[in-house]
Write a protein that holds these residues in place. Structure first.
Motif, PDB file in Angstrom:
ATOM      1  N   LYS A 200       0.862  -1.182   0.000  1.00  0.00           N
ATOM      2  CA  LYS A 200       0.000   0.000   0.000  1.00  0.00           C
ATOM      3  C   LYS A 200       0.896   1.228   0.000  1.00  0.00           C
ATOM      4  CE  LYS A 200      -2.171  -1.236   3.807  1.00  0.00           C
ATOM      5  NZ  LYS A 200      -3.139  -1.242   4.948  1.00  0.00           N
ATOM      6  N   GLN A 201       0.384   2.339  -0.532  1.00  0.00           N
ATOM      7  CA  GLN A 201       1.145   3.578  -0.518  1.00  0.00           C
ATOM      8  C   GLN A 201       0.713   4.424   0.688  1.00  0.00           C
ATOM      9  OE1 GLN A 201       3.653   4.232  -2.271  1.00  0.00           O
ATOM     10  NE2 GLN A 201       3.498   3.278  -4.286  1.00  0.00           N
ATOM     11  N   LEU A 203      -0.218   7.705   3.037  1.00  0.00           N
ATOM     12  CA  LEU A 203      -1.003   8.912   2.807  1.00  0.00           C
ATOM     13  C   LEU A 203      -0.104  10.028   2.289  1.00  0.00           C
ATOM     14  CD1 LEU A 203      -3.921  10.017   3.296  1.00  0.00           C
ATOM     15  CD2 LEU A 203      -3.059  10.924   5.461  1.00  0.00           C
ATOM     16  N   ASN A 206      -0.455   8.424  -2.060  1.00  0.00           N
ATOM     17  CA  ASN A 206      -1.352   7.340  -2.456  1.00  0.00           C
ATOM     18  C   ASN A 206      -2.007   7.598  -3.803  1.00  0.00           C
ATOM     19  OD1 ASN A 206      -2.622   9.382  -0.919  1.00  0.00           O
ATOM     20  ND2 ASN A 206      -4.322   8.063  -0.355  1.00  0.00           N
ATOM     21  N   SER A 210       0.116   0.661  -6.199  1.00  0.00           N
ATOM     22  CA  SER A 210       0.663  -0.288  -5.232  1.00  0.00           C
ATOM     23  C   SER A 210       0.098  -1.664  -5.577  1.00  0.00           C
ATOM     24  CB  SER A 210       0.235   0.098  -3.809  1.00  0.00           C
ATOM     25  OG  SER A 210      -1.187   0.081  -3.723  1.00  0.00           O
ATOM     26  N   LYS A 242      -7.503  -4.220   2.343  1.00  0.00           N
ATOM     27  CA  LYS A 242      -8.074  -2.876   2.459  1.00  0.00           C
ATOM     28  C   LYS A 242      -9.590  -3.004   2.502  1.00  0.00           C
ATOM     29  CE  LYS A 242      -7.331   1.685   2.109  1.00  0.00           C
ATOM     30  NZ  LYS A 242      -6.502   2.474   3.035  1.00  0.00           N
ATOM     31  N   TYR A 258      -9.129  11.695  -0.114  1.00  0.00           N
ATOM     32  CA  TYR A 258      -7.891  10.927  -0.253  1.00  0.00           C
ATOM     33  C   TYR A 258      -7.402  10.372   1.085  1.00  0.00           C
ATOM     34  CZ  TYR A 258      -4.500  14.183   1.833  1.00  0.00           C
ATOM     35  OH  TYR A 258      -3.781  14.949   2.710  1.00  0.00           O
ATOM     36  N   SER A 263      -9.618   4.971   0.804  1.00  0.00           N
ATOM     37  CA  SER A 263      -8.789   5.339  -0.342  1.00  0.00           C
ATOM     38  C   SER A 263      -7.798   4.234  -0.697  1.00  0.00           C
ATOM     39  CB  SER A 263      -8.033   6.634  -0.053  1.00  0.00           C
ATOM     40  OG  SER A 263      -7.227   6.997  -1.157  1.00  0.00           O
ATOM     41  N   LEU A 265      -6.492   4.229  -4.411  1.00  0.00           N
ATOM     42  CA  LEU A 265      -5.679   4.986  -5.357  1.00  0.00           C
ATOM     43  C   LEU A 265      -6.322   6.361  -5.523  1.00  0.00           C
ATOM     44  CD1 LEU A 265      -3.200   4.842  -7.338  1.00  0.00           C
ATOM     45  CD2 LEU A 265      -4.870   4.391  -9.137  1.00  0.00           C
TER      46      LEU A 265
END
Length: 440
Positions: A200-201, A203, A206, A210, A242, A258, A263, A265
């Protein structure tokens, strides 16, 4: 050498023209000849930053919004709402074409040249994974804008869009078939899967692909192709990582923010400020779909303006969204329904409903859903998608793949009709693109 020089000139121009974006944290500086992972991260950041805002324009073709005719921008957008794609007024805003292929050009540079010049490292792997994933997304959007909806019986002969995998701005390409474009999308997603490092990316960045965002793209692609087992599998893989939903009974954070727990992407500005603030009102049909006393989304999505409603789901960078958790529950539910697992399909959608309605409203929805047969529940899914993803750029694609319903717009006092199964459910290539490429 000419090709590389051309690329460097364009890349340098883009780097020098992009400002600092508070949300995206994009701060490329100077003019670079890409060699290192740092250089190619700047190229990739530039590609992300240039992603088109086509979903705002798509809303004008749907049953989500009505045009406000008392605006300066009205003449720029009115023919979009009239589905006038041929011989249109030169003032009319075109759907994006050049930016998609410019992004594609950057990604080809990363994939074809960056793979050779970047030193081996996890960062290199991640950059290549993101480049393949973003290229897959570019072609997914292109083929769904300008190609017919996917139909396995006709996809091999239905006209799609040109595929360019080389670093050459001077290519004059013919459109590939819809099937060929989807084959390329799958090829890129498979390669992205092999390179991607980040699960995951965090915050703030993002907007980058990912592993979980790639799975979300795979789930949506399977949904659009009607590959129900794959859609179920990919959506469940996303939800395992997620799965949180924004409970609107306890928070006022919009699920499309976001920073929301939903969130996955946060790349696209799906409802830009011009269309949101200056040009449109929510359509009566959209407003009628909500129970404004029990549906918690209503007060977050809309604000009354005299006798109409403005959509207030925002149009700036804090609300960039491409994939979020709720969509994965909807994909899971629809896939389960198509696989004749009705009770499981209902449970998946009710998971979202529990977080969107007041307790009293949820009880009503739960009781209503419990007695539905498969056909009734499919209609409920589409109506809930209408409510959930209002002004997020999904409605046009849902209409295309589901029922291609009849839509009526009133523009300048004249009635315009998009008939059911109208050929205009597939958008024409932009006139500027056709002028530059006779093969289109």
């Amino acid at each position: 050498m000419r090709k590389i020089t051309t690329f460097i000139a364009i890349a340098a121009l883009s780097f020098s023209s992009i400002g600092c974006d508070r949300f995206l944290d994009i701060q490329p500086e100077g003019k670079v000849i890409p060699v290192s992972v740092e250089d190619y991260r700047k190229v990739l950041t530039s590609a992300y930053a240039k992603y088109p805002e086509h979903r705002s324009l798509l809303a004008l073709r749907t049953d989500e919004v009505n045009l406000d005719e008392n605006t300066n921008e009205f003449n720029v957008y009115r023919e979009i709402a009239m589905w006038q794609d041929v011989n249109n007024d030169p003032k009319t805003m075109e759907f994006p074409w050049v930016n998609f292929y410019l992004i594609n050009f950057y990604l080809n540079q990363i994939i074809n040249e960056g793979s050779k010049t970047m030193a081996d490292s996890p960062e290199k792997m991640q950059i290549l994974g993101e480049a393949y994933a973003l290229r897959a997304y570019v072609y997914f959007d292109l083929v769904n804008l300008y190609g017919k909806p996917y139909n396995s019986a006709t996809a091999s002969t239905d006209r799609g869009v040109p595929i360019s995998l080389e670093i050459d701005l001077e290519q004059v390409l013919k459109p590939s078939s819809v099937q060929e474009v989807y084959n390329q999308i799958h090829s890129d997603m498979e390669k992205a899967e092999g390179f991607m490092v980040e699960e995951k990316q965090p915050l703030g960045i993002n907007y980058r692909f990912s592993k979980v965002a790639l799975k979300a793209l795979q789930a949506r692609t399977a949904l659009y192709q009607g590959e129900w087992n794959k859609a179920l599998n990919y959506s469940e893989q996303v939800l395992a990582v997620k799965g949180d939903l924004s409970n609107l009974n306890t928070t006022n954070v919009a699920p499309n923010h976001y920073g929301s727990v939903e969130s996955i992407l946060a790349l696209e500005n799906v409802f830009n400020g011009t269309v949101q603030n200056n040009l449109t009102f929510a359509s009566p049909e959209l407003i009628s779909k909500y129970n404004n006393s029990t549906d918690k989304r209503f007060g977050i999505y809309f604000e009354k303006n005299n006798n109409q409603y403005k959509i207030i789901k925002k149009g700036h960078s804090d609300f960039k969204v491409s994939f979020r958790t709720a969509e994965m529950y909807f994909i899971k539910s629809e896939a389960l329904l198509k696989l004749n697992r009705l009770s499981e399909a209902k449970a998946a959608i009710l998971k979202v409903a529990e977080n969107r309605y007041t307790p009293e409203g949820y009880n009503t929805v739960q009781n209503t859903v419990s007695s539905m047969n498969a056909a009734e529940f499919m209609n409920f899914i589409l109506d809930e998608r209408f409510r959930e993803f209002a002004a997020e750029g999904q409605r046009w694609f849902d209409l295309r793949r589901a029922n291609q319903k009849k839509i009526t717009h009133i523009v300048n006092g004249t009635e315009y009709i998009l008939q059911q199964n109208d050929v205009r459910y597939t958008i024409e290539f932009p006139m500027s693109a056709k002028k530059n490429n006779p093969n289109l």
